[in-house]
Design a protein around this motif. Sequence first.
Motif, PDB file in Angstrom:
ATOM      1  N   GLY A  88       3.394  -7.643  51.468  1.00 25.63           N
ATOM      2  CA  GLY A  88       2.862  -6.398  51.532  1.00 25.63           C
ATOM      3  C   GLY A  88       3.590  -5.400  50.743  1.00 25.63           C
ATOM      4  O   GLY A  88       4.663  -5.710  50.194  1.00 25.63           O
ATOM      5  N   SER A  89       2.720  -4.482  50.527  1.00 27.48           N
ATOM      6  CA  SER A  89       3.298  -3.280  49.698  1.00 27.48           C
ATOM      7  C   SER A  89       2.812  -1.754  50.233  1.00 27.48           C
ATOM      8  O   SER A  89       2.635  -0.824  49.644  1.00 27.48           O
ATOM      9  CB  SER A  89       2.912  -3.389  48.278  1.00 27.48           C
ATOM     10  N   VAL A 109       9.571  -9.852  47.454  1.00 27.27           N
ATOM     11  CA  VAL A 109       8.371  -9.085  47.892  1.00 27.27           C
ATOM     12  C   VAL A 109       7.145  -9.819  47.416  1.00 27.27           C
ATOM     13  O   VAL A 109       7.044 -10.074  46.056  1.00 27.27           O
ATOM     14  CB  VAL A 109       8.193  -7.717  47.463  1.00 27.27           C
ATOM     15  N   VAL A 110       6.032 -10.025  48.077  1.00 27.54           N
ATOM     16  CA  VAL A 110       4.773 -10.723  47.798  1.00 27.54           C
ATOM     17  C   VAL A 110       3.661  -9.772  48.237  1.00 27.54           C
ATOM     18  O   VAL A 110       3.497  -9.413  49.388  1.00 27.54           O
ATOM     19  CB  VAL A 110       4.856 -12.113  48.471  1.00 27.54           C
ATOM     20  N   PHE A 149       6.699 -10.781  43.134  1.00 24.64           N
ATOM     21  CA  PHE A 149       5.770 -11.242  42.934  1.00 24.64           C
ATOM     22  C   PHE A 149       4.065 -10.752  42.996  1.00 24.64           C
ATOM     23  O   PHE A 149       3.945 -10.678  44.406  1.00 24.64           O
ATOM     24  CB  PHE A 149       5.803 -12.847  43.680  1.00 24.64           C
ATOM     25  N   GLU A 150       3.292 -10.698  42.038  1.00 30.54           N
ATOM     26  CA  GLU A 150       2.089 -10.104  42.250  1.00 30.54           C
ATOM     27  C   GLU A 150       1.110 -11.290  42.801  1.00 30.54           C
ATOM     28  O   GLU A 150       0.625 -11.934  41.965  1.00 30.54           O
ATOM     29  CB  GLU A 150       1.534  -9.521  40.880  1.00 30.54           C
ATOM     30  N   ALA A 151       1.238 -11.507  44.095  1.00 31.55           N
ATOM     31  CA  ALA A 151       0.545 -12.886  44.646  1.00 31.55           C
ATOM     32  C   ALA A 151       0.244 -12.383  45.988  1.00 31.55           C
ATOM     33  O   ALA A 151       0.389 -11.426  46.365  1.00 31.55           O
ATOM     34  CB  ALA A 151       1.484 -13.726  44.631  1.00 31.55           C
ATOM     35  N   VAL A 163       6.542 -19.919  53.153  1.00 33.16           N
ATOM     36  CA  VAL A 163       5.128 -19.450  52.916  1.00 33.16           C
ATOM     37  C   VAL A 163       4.603 -19.596  51.366  1.00 33.16           C
ATOM     38  O   VAL A 163       5.096 -19.389  50.633  1.00 33.16           O
ATOM     39  CB  VAL A 163       5.267 -17.725  52.927  1.00 33.16           C
ATOM     40  N   SER A 164       3.078 -20.116  51.846  1.00 32.81           N
ATOM     41  CA  SER A 164       2.482 -20.519  50.341  1.00 32.81           C
ATOM     42  C   SER A 164       1.654 -19.465  49.921  1.00 32.81           C
ATOM     43  O   SER A 164       1.182 -18.467  50.692  1.00 32.81           O
ATOM     44  CB  SER A 164       1.645 -21.689  50.895  1.00 32.81           C
ATOM     45  N   CYS A 165       1.683 -19.242  48.667  1.00 37.51           N
ATOM     46  CA  CYS A 165       1.300 -18.118  48.071  1.00 37.51           C
ATOM     47  C   CYS A 165       0.270 -18.450  46.816  1.00 37.51           C
ATOM     48  O   CYS A 165       0.305 -19.649  46.561  1.00 37.51           O
ATOM     49  CB  CYS A 165       2.112 -16.876  47.363  1.00 37.51           C
TER      50      CYS A 165
END
Length: 526
Positions: A88-89, A109-110, A149-151, A163-165
């Motif tokens: 989250g962001s 961070v994802v 990571f932008e995911a 955790v799979s992204c």
Amino acid sequence: MRIPPPPADRELKTALEDSDSITEEPGRRGRFSRAWEAMESMEKDANWVGFIGDRCLDALDDAIHRDRYIEEHSSAPSSERERIVVLGSGWGANAILSQLKNANADITVVSPRNYFLFTPMLAGAALGTLEPRSIIEPIREANPLATYFEAKARTIDPESRIVSCENVVCEGTVCEIREFDLPYDKLVVAVGASTNTFGVKGVKEHCLFLKQLSDAIAFREQLGYAFEQASLPGLTEQERVEKLTFVVIGAGPTGVELCGELRDFVAQDVPRLYKSLQKFVRIVLLEASDKVLMAFDGDLQDAALEKLRSNEQGVAIDVRLSAGVKEVTEDEIRLGDGSTIKYALSLWAAGIGTLDFVRQTAQRIPAQAEHEAQARGRLAVDAWQRVIGAPGIFAFGDCAHVVDGPLPATAQVASQAGTYLGRLLADGYRTDLDVPELPEDAPGASTLRYNLRRFGDKGQAPPFTFLNLGILAYVGKSEALVQIAVGGSGDKKVKSAGQAGFALWRSVYLSKQYGLRNRILVAVDW
């Protein structure tokens, strides 16, 4: 999964971000709204003296001790450092990341959104009061030491702690969605919630929303388009009225503030830009319940209604209570009583629901089933934000349900919980114990808080407690509602409904901006 052109990279990223941003949970009442029923008891329990004392103590520890954690406790090799993954962001993620910059751990961070968004001011951005860039800040600023990571997280395996992204990768004009796995020692789920249509037919297809920055930009563009269409020659007066009828569904803070900003635009900017069109504008606010701004006391709700319906600016908002929406078509809204409203632009602000990712995660954890009736898809957590039945996983904010008592789905809750958990992890508390406890050799053992409390509870972490710092709502014409509980009795409240409240509203929102850059930009926009 190979995707030929088009879509473009930006379109694919938007599709990935919005893939489960709208849910259609049945029912007419948002399940999160029930948490507001607990607000009165929270106000009665408000302990401002204790809150100020705790914040002063934390501020001293941050300045004196926590800023030195890394240099004093960084002897462990990188391969042995704890891996903390934050999903989250938003408000909660931003708060915990700000604290984890003091942690001697590898932080990842994802999030599909690489910036923090000041969501309470989206209504202003939608109407041009603020520029979009003024209310965003790169998420990397919250913790420059973290890897971003932008995911988007898709699945969590609590057993293997993976955790799979998935993310978007482009080569030339061809883009594809690729998957990757992230191992973790501790996982923080702070992904927020989705927009809930409650299963109302046509909402997802024909309504705009106001949850992301792209939503505010889309509303601004569609609003301008509506006025341009209404200014064309050869239209009857009724046709101009229909092209300038704007309907907001949901009279919570988002809906009320958007109506206030929209009326300001019509009263102040439309006479200058579209001189002959102001008289054709209609603003309609629909609410399924019998009151607006449920979180406020009755006298302020009445004041809000009076101000919204006032014609002092030459534009009165048509507020309709107990007006449930049955269906939304391309150009018409059908209400439960059989009446219809022809519209040019409709915005849905009626509630929030659970993200599919969160619901599926809860279903994978057997111990969550015991709390399903109350959590209703969210992750059930204990008083220390630990997900029940999933060691090493934490959750808070809109995606979590505290089993000891509900909390409202607000930025305040997420921010306070993120700060609390961030300090807990940075200080080095053992969260695998029944009650988290701080070892004597942990970084936090040097803090003032630990040394003041250790003789009474042997370094055990206090559970998270939320203190309602007050609620604000802008209603237009430089007026706002303010309600702040003070003292511990609950019957002492600071209330305002007018320009004094507006001054406080602006000062609070300005002070809450992430950094000096944002404060300057917002002040200039205003």
